[in-house]
Scaffold this active site. Structure first.
Site, PDB file in Angstrom:
ATOM      1  N   GLU A  30      -3.551   7.575  -4.089  1.00  0.00           N
ATOM      2  CA  GLU A  30      -3.465   6.274  -3.422  1.00  0.00           C
ATOM      3  C   GLU A  30      -3.234   5.152  -4.435  1.00  0.00           C
ATOM      4  O   GLU A  30      -3.925   5.078  -5.450  1.00  0.00           O
ATOM      5  CB  GLU A  30      -4.771   6.014  -2.669  1.00  0.00           C
ATOM      6  N   TYR A  86       0.854  -1.195   0.000  1.00  0.00           N
ATOM      7  CA  TYR A  86       0.000   0.000   0.000  1.00  0.00           C
ATOM      8  C   TYR A  86       0.886   1.241   0.000  1.00  0.00           C
ATOM      9  O   TYR A  86       1.854   1.335   0.748  1.00  0.00           O
ATOM     10  CB  TYR A  86      -0.884   0.004   1.255  1.00  0.00           C
TER      11      TYR A  86
END
Ligand code: GDP
Ligand code: MN
Length: 389
Positions: free
Chosen positions: A197, A109
């Site tokens: 993101e 992530y």
């Protein structure tokens, strides 16, 4: 402003973050052709909506033939997809993105958000990608590594090295990871982002670091500096009432209550919403008609307010500063006629020529109540509409 995954990946690629090849498609036939064109044994058909959680909702499908790509695309296109981020009504899928499939060794992530506590963008990285970051943040916050991005100096080498270590990247992969981090930070600052993101950022079986998904939000106030980004706006993904309002220069944000609010000035609009809540009601919207609202503005505002079928009453709260109250009263009366107003209306005016304004309202044939203060106005509209449960 939000953009689609395929657009976000185009920007990532421009800044040097590797992404899988892909072709955006409007039809199932195009998806089949895209599979052939990619020429890979494995491809992924991905629903393009402004919401995450598509994987779990059936919006990310691995396919191994053109026929399968066509079939999966046909199953998504034109249908509403409900994910944990869309709300129960879901979002209609109008495009699918067909990408070359990756062999995943690890899912990581990587994201940048604006952190209010440190007044700076913060890069967040975790070795546990693919999962919902909110869940990870709540359950195991120590698994998220952070680095504050200095507003002038940017992300520094020692920070990216530390993050790469946190992700468990070494050697060639650490190099690639660090490059992706620096590129993401540059993109975030240069394009005036509010969120960027990559979830997941993957390490492939072949050992490459690749962005498998991408979500980028922009600060709308900075869009004038990036016409190419502004052109990526997809009005289909926005509330039609908000789109209509922006055309008329009205600041309107739809909410889920039942009292429509028409106010001039953002601060007064905020306090009007607060006082409605305080009196037991629920505002259906935020609306600032601006300081010099004309009769046309007021009429347009009424139309947008009333196009929300939840609205069971309207509260007008206007301070006549630049405009005089009698002019505003005339505008409200004319607009009420124009839109054939059928729900209760409470009007509170204050400011220049307020007496003359109130007289006009009371003498008119529009079924409305005037109020002497904001408290009085909120109490009256809540009494007419009923308290929220
Ligand atoms: P989201 O659910 O909306 O966040 O969509 P993502 O693009 O993140 O995809 C969800 C999940 O699908 C990923 O976390 C992967 O596990 C899987 N996935 C997506 N693309 C590929 C791919 O190319 N190969 C494989 N094996 N899995 C993929
Ligand atoms: Mn994702």
């Amino acid at each position: 402003m939000n953009i689609h995954e395929y657009q976000a990946k185009e920007l990532l690629a421009r800044y040097g973050v590797p992404v899988p090849d892909g072709i955006v498609c409007d039809t199932a036939d195009q998806a089949a052709a895209a599979f052939e064109k990619l020429g890979a044994p494995l491809a992924v058909v991905k629903a393009q909506i402004h919401a995450g959680g598509r994987g779990k909702a059936g919006g990310v499908k691995l396919v191994r033939s053109a026929a399968e790509a066509r079939e999966k695309a046909a199953a998504m296109l034109g249908k509403a997809m409900v994910t944990h981020q869309t709300g129960p009504e879901g979002r209609v899928v109008r495009k699918v993105y067909v990408t070359r499939g990756s062999d995943i060794a690890r899912e990581l992530y990587l994201a940048i958000a604006v952190d209010r506590a440190t007044n700076a963008p913060v890069m967040m990285a975790s070795a546990e990608g693919g999962v919902e970051i909110e869940v990870l943040a709540a359950e195991r916050p120590e698994a998220i590594h952070k680095a504050r991005i200095h507003p002038m100096k940017g992300l520094l080498p020692f920070q990216t090295r530390r993050l790469a270590k946190g992700l468990g990247l070494t050697g060639e992969q650490a190099k690639q990871g660090i490059k992706a981090m620096s590129a993401l930070a540059k993109l975030f600052v240069e394009l005036d982002c509010s969120l960027a993101e990559i979830n997941p950022l993957i390490v492939t079986e072949q050992g490459d670091v690749v962005a498998l998904d991408a979500k980028i939000n922009f600060d709308s106030n900075g869009l004038y500096r990036h016409p190419d980004v502004a052109a990526m706006r997809d009005l289909n993904e926005e509330d039609p009432k908000e789109v209509e309002a922006s055309k008329h220069g009205l600041s309107y944000i739809a909410l889920d209550g039942n009292i429509g609010c028409m106010v001039n000035g953002a601060g007064l609009a905020m306090s009007t919403m607060d006082v409605i809540q305080l009196k037991g009601g629920r505002p259906a919207n935020f609306l600032d008609v601006g300081g010099g609202a004309t009769k046309e503005q007021v009429t347009n505002a009424f139309k947008i307010l009333l196009s929300d079928t939840n609205v069971k009453g309207v509260l007008v709260n206007i301070f006549g500063g630049i405009m005089k109250c009698d002019t505003i009263a005339e505008g409200v009366i004319a607009a009420a006629h124009d839109v054939h107003l059928s729900v209760p209306l409470v009007v509170r005016l204050e400011g220049t020529n307020v007496e003359r304004g109130r007289q006009l309202l009371e003498a008119s044939d529009v079924a409305l109540q005037t109020a002497s203060s904001l408290d009085d106005a909120a109490e009256k509209i809540v009494a007419l509409v009923g308290k929220a449960r």
